[in-house]
Write a protein that holds these residues in place. Structure first.
Motif, PDB file in Angstrom:
ATOM      1  N   VAL A 174       0.836  -1.202   0.000  1.00  0.00           N
ATOM      2  CA  VAL A 174       0.000   0.000   0.000  1.00  0.00           C
ATOM      3  C   VAL A 174       0.871   1.252   0.000  1.00  0.00           C
ATOM      4  O   VAL A 174       0.608   2.229  -0.724  1.00  0.00           O
ATOM      5  N   THR A 175       1.933   1.249   0.795  1.00  0.00           N
ATOM      6  CA  THR A 175       2.834   2.406   0.851  1.00  0.00           C
ATOM      7  C   THR A 175       3.486   2.659  -0.504  1.00  0.00           C
ATOM      8  O   THR A 175       3.588   3.808  -0.976  1.00  0.00           O
ATOM      9  N   THR A 176       3.952   1.586  -1.136  1.00  0.00           N
ATOM     10  CA  THR A 176       4.602   1.733  -2.443  1.00  0.00           C
ATOM     11  C   THR A 176       3.630   2.272  -3.491  1.00  0.00           C
ATOM     12  O   THR A 176       3.975   3.178  -4.284  1.00  0.00           O
ATOM     13  N   ILE A 177       2.420   1.739  -3.502  1.00  0.00           N
ATOM     14  CA  ILE A 177       1.432   2.205  -4.485  1.00  0.00           C
ATOM     15  C   ILE A 177       1.076   3.672  -4.241  1.00  0.00           C
ATOM     16  O   ILE A 177       0.981   4.486  -5.177  1.00  0.00           O
ATOM     17  N   ALA A 178       0.884   4.029  -2.954  1.00  0.00           N
ATOM     18  CA  ALA A 178       0.527   5.416  -2.638  1.00  0.00           C
ATOM     19  C   ALA A 178       1.653   6.375  -3.022  1.00  0.00           C
ATOM     20  O   ALA A 178       1.411   7.450  -3.607  1.00  0.00           O
ATOM     21  N   LEU A 179       2.906   6.000  -2.699  1.00  0.00           N
ATOM     22  CA  LEU A 179       4.027   6.865  -3.044  1.00  0.00           C
ATOM     23  C   LEU A 179       4.194   6.967  -4.557  1.00  0.00           C
ATOM     24  O   LEU A 179       4.507   8.044  -5.091  1.00  0.00           O
ATOM     25  N   HIS A 180       3.974   5.846  -5.243  1.00  0.00           N
ATOM     26  CA  HIS A 180       4.082   5.874  -6.704  1.00  0.00           C
ATOM     27  C   HIS A 180       3.049   6.837  -7.305  1.00  0.00           C
ATOM     28  O   HIS A 180       3.370   7.647  -8.198  1.00  0.00           O
ATOM     29  N   SER A 181       1.821   6.797  -6.797  1.00  0.00           N
ATOM     30  CA  SER A 181       0.787   7.717  -7.297  1.00  0.00           C
ATOM     31  C   SER A 181       1.131   9.163  -6.968  1.00  0.00           C
ATOM     32  O   SER A 181       0.957  10.065  -7.807  1.00  0.00           O
ATOM     33  N   TYR A 182       1.657   9.377  -5.772  1.00  0.00           N
ATOM     34  CA  TYR A 182       2.001  10.751  -5.373  1.00  0.00           C
ATOM     35  C   TYR A 182       3.128  11.300  -6.234  1.00  0.00           C
ATOM     36  O   TYR A 182       3.064  12.450  -6.717  1.00  0.00           O
ATOM     37  N   LEU A 183       4.187  10.509  -6.439  1.00  0.00           N
ATOM     38  CA  LEU A 183       5.312  10.985  -7.241  1.00  0.00           C
ATOM     39  C   LEU A 183       4.915  11.200  -8.693  1.00  0.00           C
ATOM     40  O   LEU A 183       5.367  12.162  -9.336  1.00  0.00           O
ATOM     41  N   LEU A 184       4.067  10.294  -9.229  1.00  0.00           N
ATOM     42  CA  LEU A 184       3.608  10.500 -10.599  1.00  0.00           C
ATOM     43  C   LEU A 184       2.750  11.771 -10.708  1.00  0.00           C
ATOM     44  O   LEU A 184       2.806  12.493 -11.704  1.00  0.00           O
ATOM     45  N   GLY A 185       1.957  12.051  -9.675  1.00  0.00           N
ATOM     46  CA  GLY A 185       1.166  13.285  -9.683  1.00  0.00           C
ATOM     47  C   GLY A 185       2.053  14.516  -9.713  1.00  0.00           C
ATOM     48  O   GLY A 185       1.784  15.474 -10.452  1.00  0.00           O
ATOM     49  N   GLN A 186       3.122  14.492  -8.873  1.00  0.00           N
ATOM     50  CA  GLN A 186       4.060  15.621  -8.898  1.00  0.00           C
ATOM     51  C   GLN A 186       4.740  15.752 -10.257  1.00  0.00           C
ATOM     52  O   GLN A 186       4.904  16.854 -10.793  1.00  0.00           O
ATOM     53  N   LEU A 187       5.131  14.600 -10.820  1.00  0.00           N
ATOM     54  CA  LEU A 187       5.800  14.633 -12.118  1.00  0.00           C
ATOM     55  C   LEU A 187       4.851  15.154 -13.202  1.00  0.00           C
ATOM     56  O   LEU A 187       5.263  15.921 -14.095  1.00  0.00           O
ATOM     57  N   ASP A 188       3.581  14.747 -13.130  1.00  0.00           N
ATOM     58  CA  ASP A 188       2.609  15.225 -14.120  1.00  0.00           C
ATOM     59  C   ASP A 188       2.383  16.735 -14.000  1.00  0.00           C
ATOM     60  O   ASP A 188       2.231  17.442 -15.002  1.00  0.00           O
TER      61      ASP A 188
ATOM     62  N   TYR B  71       9.179   7.430 -19.709  1.00  0.00           N
ATOM     63  CA  TYR B  71       8.857   8.864 -19.764  1.00  0.00           C
ATOM     64  C   TYR B  71       7.369   9.041 -19.509  1.00  0.00           C
ATOM     65  O   TYR B  71       6.549   8.140 -19.760  1.00  0.00           O
ATOM     66  N   ARG B  72       7.043  10.252 -18.996  1.00  0.00           N
ATOM     67  CA  ARG B  72       5.657  10.700 -18.947  1.00  0.00           C
ATOM     68  C   ARG B  72       5.515  11.766 -20.030  1.00  0.00           C
ATOM     69  O   ARG B  72       6.218  12.797 -20.016  1.00  0.00           O
TER      70      ARG B  72
ATOM     71  N   ASP C  27      13.694   5.320  -9.208  1.00  0.00           N
ATOM     72  CA  ASP C  27      14.762   5.166  -8.231  1.00  0.00           C
ATOM     73  C   ASP C  27      14.232   5.320  -6.807  1.00  0.00           C
ATOM     74  O   ASP C  27      14.623   4.569  -5.882  1.00  0.00           O
ATOM     75  N   THR C  28      13.349   6.296  -6.615  1.00  0.00           N
ATOM     76  CA  THR C  28      12.778   6.495  -5.285  1.00  0.00           C
ATOM     77  C   THR C  28      11.977   5.275  -4.845  1.00  0.00           C
ATOM     78  O   THR C  28      12.085   4.809  -3.696  1.00  0.00           O
ATOM     79  N   LEU C  29      11.182   4.734  -5.771  1.00  0.00           N
ATOM     80  CA  LEU C  29      10.390   3.546  -5.415  1.00  0.00           C
ATOM     81  C   LEU C  29      11.276   2.333  -5.157  1.00  0.00           C
ATOM     82  O   LEU C  29      11.004   1.538  -4.246  1.00  0.00           O
ATOM     83  N   SER C  30      12.336   2.184  -5.939  1.00  0.00           N
ATOM     84  CA  SER C  30      13.261   1.060  -5.710  1.00  0.00           C
ATOM     85  C   SER C  30      13.909   1.166  -4.340  1.00  0.00           C
ATOM     86  O   SER C  30      14.034   0.172  -3.609  1.00  0.00           O
ATOM     87  N   THR C  31      14.337   2.394  -3.996  1.00  0.00           N
ATOM     88  CA  THR C  31      14.930   2.595  -2.669  1.00  0.00           C
ATOM     89  C   THR C  31      13.922   2.274  -1.572  1.00  0.00           C
ATOM     90  O   THR C  31      14.259   1.642  -0.552  1.00  0.00           O
ATOM     91  N   LEU C  32      12.672   2.708  -1.774  1.00  0.00           N
ATOM     92  CA  LEU C  32      11.630   2.421  -0.789  1.00  0.00           C
ATOM     93  C   LEU C  32      11.414   0.918  -0.635  1.00  0.00           C
ATOM     94  O   LEU C  32      11.276   0.404   0.492  1.00  0.00           O
ATOM     95  N   VAL C  33      11.382   0.205  -1.752  1.00  0.00           N
ATOM     96  CA  VAL C  33      11.173  -1.243  -1.685  1.00  0.00           C
ATOM     97  C   VAL C  33      12.313  -1.924  -0.938  1.00  0.00           C
ATOM     98  O   VAL C  33      12.100  -2.813  -0.099  1.00  0.00           O
ATOM     99  N   VAL C  34      13.551  -1.509  -1.216  1.00  0.00           N
ATOM    100  CA  VAL C  34      14.704  -2.095  -0.513  1.00  0.00           C
ATOM    101  C   VAL C  34      14.607  -1.829   0.984  1.00  0.00           C
ATOM    102  O   VAL C  34      14.840  -2.720   1.819  1.00  0.00           O
TER     103      VAL C  34
ATOM    104  N   LEU D  30       8.954  14.092 -19.656  1.00  0.00           N
ATOM    105  CA  LEU D  30       9.938  14.125 -18.574  1.00  0.00           C
ATOM    106  C   LEU D  30      10.267  12.684 -18.159  1.00  0.00           C
ATOM    107  O   LEU D  30       9.383  11.820 -18.107  1.00  0.00           O
ATOM    108  N   PRO D  31      11.534  12.409 -17.866  1.00  0.00           N
ATOM    109  CA  PRO D  31      11.926  11.038 -17.493  1.00  0.00           C
ATOM    110  C   PRO D  31      11.335  10.640 -16.134  1.00  0.00           C
ATOM    111  O   PRO D  31      11.198  11.458 -15.230  1.00  0.00           O
ATOM    112  N   THR D  32      11.008   9.358 -16.024  1.00  0.00           N
ATOM    113  CA  THR D  32      10.488   8.814 -14.748  1.00  0.00           C
ATOM    114  C   THR D  32      11.573   8.090 -13.960  1.00  0.00           C
ATOM    115  O   THR D  32      11.272   7.386 -13.002  1.00  0.00           O
TER     116      THR D  32
END
Length: 532
Positions: A29-43, A146-147, A169-176, A162-164
């Motif tokens: 759940v944390t990974t999915i939420a962070l992924h959505s948040y970061l994609l929103g910022q990137l968008d 890319y987005r 990288d942030t999500l990979s670090t979070l998963v580790v 813009l590159p994703t």
């Protein structure tokens, strides 16, 4: 076959598995939420970059000639790796041209941003992006994820991406981090769970120890005082373990009451047998005496009277033997001390075989004795009775011509002495063999006695041997039956009989009291009342 796991292992594994599931759900759940948040910022950032690239003014309005220029890639304000591409009106011909910003150095060594032209493969991938003004994820060959978003301008549509990589990288670090933290948490939970479960199961272990001590008590004979109980701290009815402990204590109380009642019943039967045997000895002796006196008298008697008197004398002798056997068993049950001394078994065996040969001349009697003395500590008269009973059993239960061998052997060091009586008769029936040493046991007709008997001979053998600290066993098959008596070495400490108080320096078996009336001390010398 799979080996069953202990309750502690199952509880710890279940707890750790449950924590692992919870940790996996939280991490996902944390990974999915962070992924959505970061994609929103990137968008959001992508939309800003696209608006700046298309130039000022609302969409669809004529822009300056430089509006569709890709020079914005080198002007800064967006990350390195930004992609820009132009699609003409109507989308005919696909992407006209495009570029990607890259970082390079000037001749002076200072960093600068340049634009590199996209390859045909890359522009082909961009041509698949829907021109609907919404962000879309695209995998650009040799550039990564890319987005992309489309921004209309006068004369066409501008694609900006813009590159994703930073998001990934942030999500990979979070998963580790989540994996490491979850693993450490599971290890800590396993250790803490094992300790807590061990403490929680401590009452059950104490109950198991109590049950083990009870199972080690000799509950099958003698008076049993069942003092073992679950500790009071483990009988709290507010806990599950306490309920089990309280139930176990109630069960032990009922078992103790039943054993006490059983022992009291046995004692009443023993006292009755002893009293009856004692009282019968005198009238039986009188009957025999009067019968013998009648035989010696000078008065003429008829043949019927003589036959009746002979039967009276024979049956009184048989009843006397039965009474004597019952009194002997009563004394042994009461634990009356034996008159023990160190003696050699070989002469006793020779005398017993000699008597058996005289009583059964139709059998073939053999001796197998060692060259050295076979010393034991015992009561000579009682051991003689054991040998006589075993030889009489072989004589009366086998046909004439049977070979009966009496054998004496010294066992290995510390193993004592073994006496065997072997015959090559028809054998003991399989259904009778487990009960052969019980009182009043009878074999099948093929091994029944040819004359009256008490049915106590082998029971006396077992009782006398047990009183000497030994054991008796039998193996039988057609053509070979062997009774084996094993007696301890003469220097072995004799056992404390069940029916008397321990002598000074002796200790009674735990959970038992000497035989005697319940709540009263045993009779002197371990004798039952009215036994002489």
């Amino acid at each position: 076959m799979r080996r069953p796991r202990s309750l502690r292992t199952r509880l710890v594994v279940s707890s750790v598995a449950l924590i692992a599931v919870v940790a996996a759900v939280i991490s996902a759940v944390t990974t999915i939420a962070l992924h959505s948040y970061l994609l929103g910022q990137l968008d959001t950032q992508l939309s800003d970059v696209a608006r700046r690239a298309a130039g000022p003014g609302p969409p669809g309005v004529n822009k300056p000639p430089h509006a569709a220029d890709l020079r914005f890639l080198t002007m800064g304000g967006q990350p390195v790796g930004t992609i820009g591409a132009v699609v003409p009106d109507g989308g005919e011909g696909g992407v006209r041209h495009g570029g990607i910003s890259v970082q390079s150095e000037t001749t002076a060594g200072e960093p600068r941003i340049d634009a590199r032209r996209l390859t045909r493969e890359q522009t082909g991938a961009l041509g698949q992006v829907p021109l609907d003004g919404a962000p879309h994820s695209v995998d650009v060959p040799h550039a990564g994820g890319y987005r992309m978003i489309s921004q209309p301008f006068d004369g066409g549509t501008l694609l900006v991406g813009l590159p994703t990589a930073q998001v990934e990288d942030t999500l990979s670090t979070l998963v580790v981090v989540e994996v490491c933290v979850s693993a450490a948490g599971l290890v800590a939970a396993g250790i803490a769970g094992a300790a807590s479960v061990r403490m929680a199961l401590r009452p059950l272990r104490r109950m198991a120890q109590t049950a083990k001590r009870v199972s080690a008590l000799p509950l099958h004979q003698g008076e049993v005082v069942l003092r073992e109980r679950v500790p009071e701290q483990d009988t709290d009815p507010r806990t599950e373990a306490g309920q089990v402990g309280a139930a176990l204590n109630r069960m032990l109380g009922h078992v103790g009451s039943a054993l006490a009642a059983r022992y009291e019943s046995e004692m009443r039967v023993r006292r009755f047998v002893a009293d009856a045997g004692h009282e019968l000895r005198t009238p039986l002796a009188s009957i025999r005496g009067y019968a013998e006196l009648t035989h010696r008298g000078g008065e003429p008697v008829g043949p019927d009277t003589r036959h009746a008197l002979s039967r009276i004398e024979s049956e009184s002798r048989r009843m006397t033997d039965l009474v004597e056997d019952l009194l002997l068993l009563a004394r042994l049950d009461a634990g009356r001390p034996l008159n023990t001394r160190t003696l050699d078994l070989s002469p006793l065996v020779v005398d017993a075989v000699s008597d058996a040969r005289a009583a059964g001349p139709g059998h073939r009697w053999r001796l197998d004795l060692p060259g050295e003395a076979t010393l034991v500590r015992g009561d000579a008269s009682r051991l003689q009775q054991v040998l006589v009973n075993l030889l009489a059993n072989a004589r009366t239960h086998t046909p004439e011509g049977t070979v009966v061998t009496a054998r004496v052997r010294r066992a290995a060091a510390g193993g004592g002495v073994a006496v065997q009586v072997e015959d090559d008769g028809p054998g003991i029936p399989r259904q009778t063999l487990p009960h052969i040493f019980e009182r009043f046991a009878r074999g099948d007709p093929s091994r029944s006695r040819t004359h009256g008997n008490t049915g106590l001979g082998l029971a006396i053998v077992r009782a006398v041997v047990a009183a000497h600290g030994g054991e008796v066993s039998v193996t039988s098959a057609p053509g070979r039956t062997v009774f084996t008596v094993r007696l301890p070495d003469p220097d072995t400490e004799p056992p404390v009989p069940d029916g008397r108080s321990p002598a000074p320096g002796e200790r009674a078996a735990p959970g038992r009291r000497p035989a005697g009336a319940q709540g009263q001390p045993p009779a002197p010398d371990g004798q039952l009342p009215a036994v002489d």
